[in-house]
Design an enzyme around this catalytic site. Structure first.
Site: not given
Ligand code: DX5
Ligand code: ZN
Length: 215
Positions: A7, A32, A34, A36, A65, A67, A135, A173
């Site tokens: 990520s 990956h 993310d 948001m 991903h 969110m 998650m 994740d």
């Molecule tokens: C959190 C994200 C993850 C995050 C993972 O909402 O979906 O992908 O970046 O980060 P680590 O591996 O540091 O927990």
């Molecule tokens: Zn993620």
């Protein structure tokens, strides 16, 4: 072999190109990303324009991903820049229709569940999923602690995927590190997302190799 999906949430976005090259050289299987929106999760990250730029600079599959609230409103735009496109079961979209739309647009479909969702709630959708993401932290931030409850959920989903004879990949994740990665793989995960662990590692290549060698 376990796949590693680093990520980039914790990367420095001004030097992202460098970081992506380092991840490629380290043997990452995909990236990956993310997304948001500050509504579905209490944080805002990036969207289509950033992913589009990343896409131009890497051949790694992009594991997006989402969110975001009611993601079906944006599937077309994200599908154009994704390889795997995942959204949350809890985000208020028609689940089966959205999974089908993702596949119809040529992406691999991924359904994601938050820590509050029981795996049985998504059993009926498994045949429409190319991947399921469990998650192991509350979505929204990198660097959180792995929730061990995710392990049982992974085992339950793995058993159901196998029972149905599906090829659906199982991804985990949040909070993946040296200690939690083997536990997740043992519980049935085949794709591991790692953010802080991989970026904080003094030897990214060795860390990636270790994760990918897990059985
Ligand atoms: C959190 C994200 C993850 C995050 C993972 O909402 O979906 O992908 O970046 O980060 P680590 O591996 O540091 O927990
Ligand atoms: Zn993620």
């Amino acid at each position: 072999m376990v796949k590693l999906s680093p990520s980039v949430l914790t990367a420095d976005f001004l030097t992202l190109k460098n970081d992506i090259e380092r991840l490629e050289a380290a043997g990452a299987d995909m990236l990956h990303l993310d997304v948001m929106d500050g509504i579905f999760v209490p944080n805002i990250s990036f969207g289509v324009p950033v992913i589009n730029s990343i896409k131009k600079h890497t051949n790694l599959p992009l594991d997006v991903h989402l969110m975001i609230d009611r993601p079906h409103r944006y599937i077309k735009e994200f599908a154009a820049v994704s390889d795997y496109l995942g959204f949350h079961f809890e985000a208020g979209s028609p689940v089966a229709e959205t999974l089908k739309e993702i596949r119809n647009l040529g992406c691999k479909s991924c359904l994601t569940i938050k820590p509050c969702t029981a795996p049985e709630q998504i059993f009926e959708f498994l045949p429409l999923c190319d991947m399921v993401l469990v998650m192991s932290v509350e979505p929204g931030f990198g660097g959180q602690k792995f929730m061990p409850e995710a392990l049982n959920k992974l085992s339950i989903l793995r058993a159901e995927i196998n029972r149905l004879g599906l090829n659906t990949e199982l991804e985990v994740d949040g909070g993946i590190n040296k200690e939690t990665a083997p536990l997740a793989v043992n519980a049935g995960a085949g794709v591991l997302v790692a953010g802080n662990y991989i970026f904080a590692s003094p030897d990214m290549k060795a860390t990636a190799k270790e994760i990918k060698a897990l059985k």
